[in-house]
Design a protein around this motif. Structure first.
Motif, PDB file in Angstrom:
ATOM      1  N   LEU A 109      -3.711   6.410   9.378  1.00  0.00           N
ATOM      2  CA  LEU A 109      -3.986   5.131   8.733  1.00  0.00           C
ATOM      3  C   LEU A 109      -4.492   4.162   9.798  1.00  0.00           C
ATOM      4  CD1 LEU A 109      -0.908   4.615   6.360  1.00  0.00           C
ATOM      5  CD2 LEU A 109      -3.175   5.509   5.771  1.00  0.00           C
ATOM      6  N   ILE A 110      -5.599   3.476   9.489  1.00  0.00           N
ATOM      7  CA  ILE A 110      -6.197   2.507  10.418  1.00  0.00           C
ATOM      8  C   ILE A 110      -6.000   1.102   9.857  1.00  0.00           C
ATOM      9  CG2 ILE A 110      -8.310   1.752  11.574  1.00  0.00           C
ATOM     10  CD1 ILE A 110      -9.388   4.584  11.301  1.00  0.00           C
ATOM     11  N   PHE A 111      -5.607   0.184  10.727  1.00  0.00           N
ATOM     12  CA  PHE A 111      -5.388  -1.207  10.336  1.00  0.00           C
ATOM     13  C   PHE A 111      -6.078  -2.133  11.339  1.00  0.00           C
ATOM     14  CE2 PHE A 111      -1.683   1.326   9.233  1.00  0.00           C
ATOM     15  CZ  PHE A 111      -1.418   0.988   7.914  1.00  0.00           C
ATOM     16  N   SER A 112      -6.353  -3.345  10.888  1.00  0.00           N
ATOM     17  CA  SER A 112      -6.796  -4.388  11.822  1.00  0.00           C
ATOM     18  C   SER A 112      -5.603  -5.276  12.150  1.00  0.00           C
ATOM     19  CB  SER A 112      -7.934  -5.216  11.217  1.00  0.00           C
ATOM     20  OG  SER A 112      -7.525  -5.845  10.022  1.00  0.00           O
ATOM     21  N   SER A 113      -5.718  -6.023  13.232  1.00  0.00           N
ATOM     22  CA  SER A 113      -4.616  -6.892  13.656  1.00  0.00           C
ATOM     23  C   SER A 113      -5.176  -8.190  14.211  1.00  0.00           C
ATOM     24  CB  SER A 113      -3.776  -6.192  14.730  1.00  0.00           C
ATOM     25  OG  SER A 113      -4.556  -5.974  15.895  1.00  0.00           O
ATOM     26  N   GLY A 114      -4.299  -9.175  14.336  1.00  0.00           N
ATOM     27  CA  GLY A 114      -4.685 -10.439  14.968  1.00  0.00           C
ATOM     28  C   GLY A 114      -5.079 -11.536  14.014  1.00  0.00           C
ATOM     29  N   MET A 115      -5.040 -11.259  12.705  1.00  0.00           N
ATOM     30  CA  MET A 115      -5.420 -12.294  11.738  1.00  0.00           C
ATOM     31  C   MET A 115      -4.266 -13.233  11.416  1.00  0.00           C
ATOM     32  SD  MET A 115      -7.871 -10.131   9.140  1.00  0.00           S
ATOM     33  CE  MET A 115      -6.839  -8.666   9.197  1.00  0.00           C
ATOM     34  N   GLY A 116      -3.039 -12.754  11.649  1.00  0.00           N
ATOM     35  CA  GLY A 116      -1.885 -13.598  11.392  1.00  0.00           C
ATOM     36  C   GLY A 116      -1.586 -13.805   9.923  1.00  0.00           C
TER      37      GLY A 116
ATOM     38  N   MET B 200      -1.544  -5.229  10.364  1.00  0.00           N
ATOM     39  CA  MET B 200      -0.828  -3.956  10.287  1.00  0.00           C
ATOM     40  C   MET B 200       0.679  -4.146  10.077  1.00  0.00           C
ATOM     41  SD  MET B 200      -0.666  -0.944  13.171  1.00  0.00           S
ATOM     42  CE  MET B 200       0.674   0.244  13.185  1.00  0.00           C
ATOM     43  N   GLU B 201       1.284  -5.035  10.846  1.00  0.00           N
ATOM     44  CA  GLU B 201       2.745  -5.188  10.765  1.00  0.00           C
ATOM     45  C   GLU B 201       3.201  -5.652   9.388  1.00  0.00           C
ATOM     46  OE1 GLU B 201       3.125  -9.716  12.604  1.00  0.00           O
ATOM     47  OE2 GLU B 201       3.741  -7.985  13.800  1.00  0.00           O
ATOM     48  N   ASN B 202       2.346  -6.375   8.691  1.00  0.00           N
ATOM     49  CA  ASN B 202       2.703  -6.855   7.360  1.00  0.00           C
ATOM     50  C   ASN B 202       2.390  -5.842   6.265  1.00  0.00           C
ATOM     51  OD1 ASN B 202       3.651  -9.405   8.279  1.00  0.00           O
ATOM     52  ND2 ASN B 202       1.536 -10.109   8.489  1.00  0.00           N
ATOM     53  N   GLN B 203       1.559  -4.860   6.565  1.00  0.00           N
ATOM     54  CA  GLN B 203       1.279  -3.797   5.598  1.00  0.00           C
ATOM     55  C   GLN B 203       2.262  -2.634   5.713  1.00  0.00           C
ATOM     56  OE1 GLN B 203      -2.652  -2.441   4.620  1.00  0.00           O
ATOM     57  NE2 GLN B 203      -3.652  -4.101   5.734  1.00  0.00           N
ATOM     58  N   MET B 204       2.867  -2.487   6.873  1.00  0.00           N
ATOM     59  CA  MET B 204       3.697  -1.308   7.127  1.00  0.00           C
ATOM     60  C   MET B 204       4.849  -1.111   6.141  1.00  0.00           C
ATOM     61  SD  MET B 204       2.166   0.381   9.277  1.00  0.00           S
ATOM     62  CE  MET B 204       3.402   1.665   9.351  1.00  0.00           C
ATOM     63  N   PRO B 205       5.569  -2.160   5.718  1.00  0.00           N
ATOM     64  CA  PRO B 205       6.663  -1.924   4.754  1.00  0.00           C
ATOM     65  C   PRO B 205       6.186  -1.224   3.487  1.00  0.00           C
ATOM     66  CG  PRO B 205       6.857  -4.112   5.699  1.00  0.00           C
ATOM     67  CD  PRO B 205       5.537  -3.571   6.164  1.00  0.00           C
ATOM     68  N   PHE B 206       4.982  -1.542   3.035  1.00  0.00           N
ATOM     69  CA  PHE B 206       4.440  -0.865   1.851  1.00  0.00           C
ATOM     70  C   PHE B 206       4.154   0.602   2.138  1.00  0.00           C
ATOM     71  CE2 PHE B 206       0.679   0.723  -0.375  1.00  0.00           C
ATOM     72  CZ  PHE B 206       1.090   0.621  -1.693  1.00  0.00           C
ATOM     73  N   TRP B 207       3.409   0.884   3.204  1.00  0.00           N
ATOM     74  CA  TRP B 207       2.973   2.252   3.465  1.00  0.00           C
ATOM     75  C   TRP B 207       4.143   3.174   3.809  1.00  0.00           C
ATOM     76  CZ3 TRP B 207      -1.286   3.843   1.579  1.00  0.00           C
ATOM     77  CH2 TRP B 207      -2.371   2.967   1.433  1.00  0.00           C
ATOM     78  N   LYS B 208       5.153   2.664   4.459  1.00  0.00           N
ATOM     79  CA  LYS B 208       6.273   3.520   4.861  1.00  0.00           C
ATOM     80  C   LYS B 208       7.078   4.047   3.672  1.00  0.00           C
ATOM     81  CE  LYS B 208       6.959   1.984   9.633  1.00  0.00           C
ATOM     82  NZ  LYS B 208       7.867   1.342  10.607  1.00  0.00           N
TER      83      LYS B 208
END
Length: 318
Positions: free
Chosen positions: A242-249, A254-262
């Motif tokens: 899985l590829i995510f972008s980061s730094g948008m806040g 990625m860190e905010n999408q992880m609970p869903f994907w896990k």
């Protein structure tokens, strides 16, 4: 007529002839020839001289103008255009999908450059009806980015700078590609957003970026830029990574999408904890920093090549 009169007339005749000859053989006046350029909507733009007042309605175009040393010509730029640093305080003319037409007109540009993927056709046509020169440039893959660099270099008479920038990018891009050529390609899914689940398809430059970095974009056969999917379809496609972008806040990081994907451990990428994270500034902008995105993805898809790719990015021999 006496002899003296004839001599005087003869002298006057030669003086007049000499003066006229000077005018006949004077240096020719140099007239600039009108140059015509065609954009990616097949629209022709005509210039007697290179444009001196530019508006960029796309962050990636702004960055291209920076690498060809033409950022000093900018009189306005889109929201989120903050690279190079010289453009930070420029008047903002709306976003690349929602330009501020009144602000653009007020800045009296010689040339407005928009992204094919974002430019609203109604606004483009409206500006053109007002005799504003609007160029729309496509950015679906790396070749398009190189083409845009050279096109703007030609229009702005910055060919030397454009050729140098394009050559440098092509060299590093091709070296990185050569490192991942012929090795197994993991199946990747780029998660842009969750509500709804959104990824990248055939018409997004990120699709070709994943391919060139040695991966397979599992939504790359969808003939759209940003297709929407269900979780069931993602599970069925079984991505390895899985590829995510980061730094948008925001929720897209990625860190905010992880609970869903896990929650979906049947997905191989989740089961094996194979997640790729790339700075949103470089992966979401089809501009000169695309090589940094390519390197970042390739290093994470193929960790065994990471050190060699890093040397390429530092302009060392691999």
């Amino acid at each position: 007529m006496n002899q003296n009169s004839r001599i005087t007339l003869f002298i006057v005749f030669w003086i007049v002839l000499a003066v006229c000859s000077q005018h006949l053989y004077a240096e020719p006046v140099k007239v600039e020839k009108t140059k015509t350029f065609v954009d990616d909507t097949d629209f022709s733009l005509h210039f007697d001289n290179p444009p001196q007042r530019i508006i960029s309605v796309s962050p990636s175009i702004t960055e291209i103008l920076g690498v060809i040393d033409a950022d000093s010509l900018l009189v306005g730029a889109s929201l989120y255009s903050y690279y190079p640093a010289s453009v930070k305080d420029l008047p903002k003319v709306g976003s690349y999908v929602k330009p501020n037409i009144e602000q653009i007109i007020s800045l009296n540009p010689d040339l407005v450059v928009m992204s094919f993927e974002g430019a609203p056709r109604r606004e483009v046509n409206h500006l053109r009806r007002l005799n504003v020169n609007v160029a729309v440039l496509r950015s679906e893959n790396f070749s398009d980015i190189i083409k845009n660099i050279n096109w703007l270099g030609d229009v702005l008479d910055h060919q030397k700078e454009a050729k140098k920038a394009a050559g440098n990018l092509e060299s590093r891009y091709e070296q990185i590609q050569s490192q991942v050529k012929g090795i197994p390609k993991p199946r990747a899914f780029y998660s842009i957003a969750l509500n709804p689940i959104t990824s990248v398809g055939a018409k997004s430059f990120i699709n070709s970026l994943i391919h060139d970095a040695g991966g397979i974009n599992i939504t790359g056969d969808i003939d759209q830029a940003y297709p929407r999917l269900t979780i069931e379809s993602v599970i069925a496609m079984s991505p390895d990574i899985l590829i995510f972008s980061s730094g948008m806040g925001n929720e897209l990081d990625m860190e905010n999408q992880m609970p869903f994907w896990k929650r979906w451990r049947s997905i191989p990428a989740v089961r094996d904890q194979r997640f790729v994270e790339v700075n949103h500034d470089i992966i979401n902008r089809p501009g000169p920093r695309v090589v940094q995105a390519l390197a970042s993805i390739a290093q994470q898809l193929h960790p065994e090549k990471a050190e060699t790719i890093q040397r390429i990015m530092e302009n060392e021999k691999p």
